[in-house]
Motif scaffolding. Structure first.
Motif, short mmCIF file in Angstrom:
data_model
loop_
_atom_site.label_atom_id
_atom_site.label_comp_id
_atom_site.label_asym_id
_atom_site.label_seq_id
_atom_site.Cartn_x
_atom_site.Cartn_y
_atom_site.Cartn_z
N ARG A 77 47.92 36.71 39.38
CA ARG A 77 47.49 36.85 40.77
C ARG A 77 46.18 37.68 40.90
O ARG A 77 45.26 37.31 41.62
CB ARG A 77 48.58 37.53 41.59
CG ARG A 77 49.77 36.67 41.90
CD ARG A 77 50.68 37.45 42.84
NE ARG A 77 51.88 36.72 43.16
CZ ARG A 77 52.81 37.14 44.02
NH1 ARG A 77 52.63 38.30 44.63
NH2 ARG A 77 53.89 36.44 44.26
N LEU A 78 46.18 38.78 40.20
CA LEU A 78 45.02 39.69 40.30
C LEU A 78 43.89 39.34 39.35
O LEU A 78 42.79 39.88 39.49
CB LEU A 78 45.47 41.14 40.02
CG LEU A 78 46.54 41.71 40.95
CD1 LEU A 78 46.96 43.10 40.50
CD2 LEU A 78 46.02 41.76 42.39
N ARG A 79 44.18 38.40 38.44
CA ARG A 79 43.19 38.03 37.40
C ARG A 79 42.69 39.27 36.66
O ARG A 79 41.51 39.44 36.39
CB ARG A 79 42.01 37.30 38.04
CG ARG A 79 42.37 35.95 38.66
CD ARG A 79 41.14 35.24 39.16
NE ARG A 79 41.47 33.95 39.76
CZ ARG A 79 41.86 33.75 41.01
NH1 ARG A 79 41.95 34.81 41.82
NH2 ARG A 79 42.15 32.55 41.45
N VAL A 80 43.68 40.11 36.28
CA VAL A 80 43.40 41.34 35.55
C VAL A 80 44.36 41.43 34.37
O VAL A 80 45.57 41.26 34.56
CB VAL A 80 43.58 42.58 36.45
CG1 VAL A 80 43.38 43.87 35.65
CG2 VAL A 80 42.60 42.55 37.61
N PRO A 81 43.86 41.64 33.17
CA PRO A 81 44.76 41.81 32.01
C PRO A 81 45.59 43.08 32.19
O PRO A 81 45.04 44.17 32.41
CB PRO A 81 43.80 41.93 30.83
CG PRO A 81 42.52 41.32 31.29
CD PRO A 81 42.44 41.63 32.76
N LEU A 82 46.97 42.93 32.09
CA LEU A 82 47.87 44.06 32.28
C LEU A 82 48.81 44.19 31.10
O LEU A 82 49.15 43.21 30.43
CB LEU A 82 48.69 43.88 33.56
CG LEU A 82 47.92 43.78 34.88
CD1 LEU A 82 48.88 43.49 36.03
CD2 LEU A 82 47.15 45.08 35.15
N GLU A 99 46.71 40.12 25.95
CA GLU A 99 46.77 39.85 24.52
C GLU A 99 45.52 39.12 24.05
O GLU A 99 45.05 39.31 22.92
CB GLU A 99 48.03 39.05 24.21
CG GLU A 99 49.32 39.84 24.44
CD GLU A 99 50.55 39.00 24.18
OE1 GLU A 99 50.36 37.76 24.03
OE2 GLU A 99 51.64 39.55 24.13
N ARG A 100 44.96 38.26 24.95
CA ARG A 100 43.77 37.52 24.55
C ARG A 100 42.55 38.43 24.44
O ARG A 100 41.73 38.28 23.54
CB ARG A 100 43.51 36.41 25.57
CG ARG A 100 42.31 35.53 25.19
CD ARG A 100 42.22 34.28 26.09
NE ARG A 100 41.95 34.63 27.49
CZ ARG A 100 42.84 34.55 28.46
NH1 ARG A 100 44.11 34.16 28.21
NH2 ARG A 100 42.53 34.88 29.71
N TRP A 101 42.40 39.41 25.36
CA TRP A 101 41.20 40.26 25.37
C TRP A 101 41.39 41.56 24.60
O TRP A 101 40.41 42.29 24.39
CB TRP A 101 40.85 40.63 26.82
CG TRP A 101 40.24 39.49 27.59
CD1 TRP A 101 40.86 38.73 28.53
CD2 TRP A 101 38.92 39.00 27.47
NE1 TRP A 101 40.02 37.77 29.02
CE2 TRP A 101 38.79 37.92 28.37
CE3 TRP A 101 37.82 39.35 26.68
CZ2 TRP A 101 37.61 37.21 28.51
CZ3 TRP A 101 36.65 38.64 26.83
CH2 TRP A 101 36.55 37.57 27.73
N TRP A 120 48.83 49.61 31.86
CA TRP A 120 47.47 49.55 31.31
C TRP A 120 46.70 48.40 31.95
O TRP A 120 47.19 47.30 32.02
CB TRP A 120 47.50 49.35 29.79
CG TRP A 120 48.09 50.53 29.04
CD1 TRP A 120 49.36 50.65 28.61
CD2 TRP A 120 47.40 51.70 28.66
NE1 TRP A 120 49.57 51.83 27.98
CE2 TRP A 120 48.35 52.53 28.00
CE3 TRP A 120 46.09 52.16 28.83
CZ2 TRP A 120 48.03 53.77 27.49
CZ3 TRP A 120 45.78 53.40 28.31
CH2 TRP A 120 46.72 54.20 27.66
N VAL A 121 45.53 48.71 32.45
CA VAL A 121 44.61 47.70 32.99
C VAL A 121 43.43 47.60 32.02
O VAL A 121 42.75 48.61 31.75
CB VAL A 121 44.12 48.08 34.39
CG1 VAL A 121 43.15 47.02 34.92
CG2 VAL A 121 45.30 48.25 35.34
N LEU A 122 43.19 46.39 31.51
CA LEU A 122 42.13 46.19 30.53
C LEU A 122 40.87 45.67 31.24
O LEU A 122 40.93 44.66 31.95
CB LEU A 122 42.56 45.19 29.45
CG LEU A 122 41.50 44.84 28.39
CD1 LEU A 122 41.12 46.08 27.58
CD2 LEU A 122 42.01 43.73 27.47
N ARG A 123 39.77 46.37 31.02
CA ARG A 123 38.49 45.88 31.55
C ARG A 123 37.75 45.22 30.39
O ARG A 123 37.23 45.91 29.50
CB ARG A 123 37.66 47.05 32.10
CG ARG A 123 36.43 46.59 32.88
CD ARG A 123 35.62 47.75 33.39
NE ARG A 123 35.03 48.49 32.27
CZ ARG A 123 34.29 49.58 32.44
NH1 ARG A 123 34.12 50.08 33.65
NH2 ARG A 123 33.76 50.20 31.41
#
Length: 438
Positions: A77-82, A99-101, A120-123
């Motif tokens: 939904r947020l298009r944010v890696p969590l 996992e991809r990034w 964890w939020v991955l940028r």
């Protein structure tokens, strides 16, 4: 420190260093304040995100699969890696995007939940040539995600920037200061060379600033001093030569005095007195010429030129005519100039008294002393005003030492005027002294 350019240069460098240190301290202080405010705002924002995550995620007691499914759902939904860790710090779940990034670097933002878990939020790293990734939490690479200041804004980077600035300005100021002091050194060498006796030495005038004006003033002063020294040397040499003749005649007369018969001693005495008068006149004219060259200014007062000329011409019976004109000047010097002209006219034309005229010529007054002598050839009319110069064939016949007309011209020039010789109609010469009236 004896070198001027080093003192000027080090003064500029010291002021620059003080300015750089003060600027660096103020800049660093401002950066610390900005970083503190930025961190406080970022902490508040992270705390708000953690509260929102606490509300939408299943509780810690929920099955791991349920927590992982909710995490994946919110990540899409947020298009944010969590990613989610339990209270012990062990991984519970991670979205596919995380996992991809995860292996490509990027910055991980930690959100501490109230129940002990960690979200964890991955940028992800910004792809080259593309703009920042944007999601519901804002631009993942933009200003809405606070970042630490770049390294060059830190203590070490700021110090390096100030060092580079300091070196650049110091290197740029050196040639400017050195060029200025190099011209001062050249001027100093010129003054030293002139003081060592090289009277013809002059310095180069370069530019239009104060140093160039100083160099030009030195050249003018050097030219004036050289002219005075050369003139005094010539005056001394010529005076020494002129003194020999009357001294030799005096020596001869004194050596013959004891052998002369009584009836011849009166003539010998008259000869001795004549030689003494000649010596006295020569010394007087040499001293006056020396004073005229040495003293740049004289006291000036209104002088009646016609009355002065009449007083000097009366003993010779010379005719004086004209109009009463007043000129500013030194009466003693002007009287000496008129007397020299009258004596010169009497010497070359003793049979007929000279004529004197005082006339107005524009804004100047002219004194004209004319005689009926043999006249002056055209090619000699300037040379007769040179010190100790006498017309050929007149050295012993007419008397004098050749300083009278030279003094007349010097006195006229000292009063801002001029003196010249002109031919007279019917024979003879006219000597003209032109003096300004204002």
């Amino acid at each position: 420190m004896k070198t001027l350019y080093l003192r000027i240069y080090l003064t500029v460098v010291a002021v620059l260093l003080l300015f750089a240190l003060l600027s660096g301290w103020l800049f660093q202080r401002n950066m610390d304040q900005v970083r503190a405010l930025d961190r406080a705002a970022w902490s508040e924002r992270l705390a708000g995100w953690a509260e929102l995550a606490q509300e939408v995620l299943p509780p810690p007691s929920a099955p791991v699969a349920e927590q992982a499914a909710a995490l994946e759902d919110w990540s899409q939904r947020l298009r944010v890696p969590l990613a989610l860790d339990d209270a012990a710090g062990q991984p519970l779940a991670a979205s596919a995007a995380f996992e991809r990034w995860a292996g490509h670097g990027g910055r991980r933002i930690r959100l501490a939940l109230a129940d002990g878990r960690t979200l964890w939020v991955l940028r992800p790293p910004r792809p080259e040539g593309r703009g920042p990734a944007v999601g519901p939490l804002g631009a993942l690479h933009g200003p809405s995600v606070p970042r630490e200041p770049p390294w060059w804004l830190g203590g070490g980077g700021l110090a390096a920037a100030l060092v580079v600035l300091f070196a650049a300005v110091a290197a740029g100021a050196y040639p400017v200061v050195r060029r200025l002091t190099r011209r001062l050194e050249a001027l100093r060498r010129g003054v030293q060379a002139f003081g060592d006796g090289q009277l013809s030495h002059r310095v180069v005038v370069d530019g239009r600033d104060e140093v160039a004006a100083l160099a030009a003033s030195f050249n003018r002063a050097a030219e004036r001093i050289e002219s005075l020294v050369r003139s005094h040397q010539s005056l001394l040499a010529n005076a020494s030569h002129e003194l020999r003749s009357p001294l030799a005649r005096l020596r001869m007369a004194l050596s013959l005095w004891d052998t002369d018969p009584p009836e011849a001693r009166a003539a010998r005495r008259a000869e001795i007195e004549r030689n003494i008068r000649e010596l006295d006149a020569l010394v007087d004219e040499v001293l006056l010429a020396s004073r005229l060259q040495a003293a740049p200014d004289w006291e000036r007062a209104p002088v009646d030129l016609l009355g002065l000329a009449a007083e000097e011409a009366a003993p010779l019976g010379a005719e004086v005519e004209g109009e009463p004109l007043v000129v500013p000047g030194d009466e003693r010097l002007l009287r000496r100039a008129v007397r020299n002209l009258l004596e010169n006219a009497r010497r070359y034309a003793p049979e007929q008294p000279p004529s004197v005229q005082v006339v107005r010529s524009g804004e100047a007054a002219e004194l004209r002393v004319c005689d009926r002598g043999p006249g002056v050839p055209a090619d000699q009319r300037e040379r007769i005003f040179e010190p100790f110069y006498r017309l050929p064939g007149h050295a012993e016949h007419a008397g004098g030492v050749g300083l009278g007309l030279s003094l007349v011209r010097q006195i006229a020039q000292r009063h801002g005027g001029e003196a010249r010789c002109e031919p007279r109609d019917g024979g003879g010469s006219c000597f003209v002294v032109r003096l300004p009236q204002v």
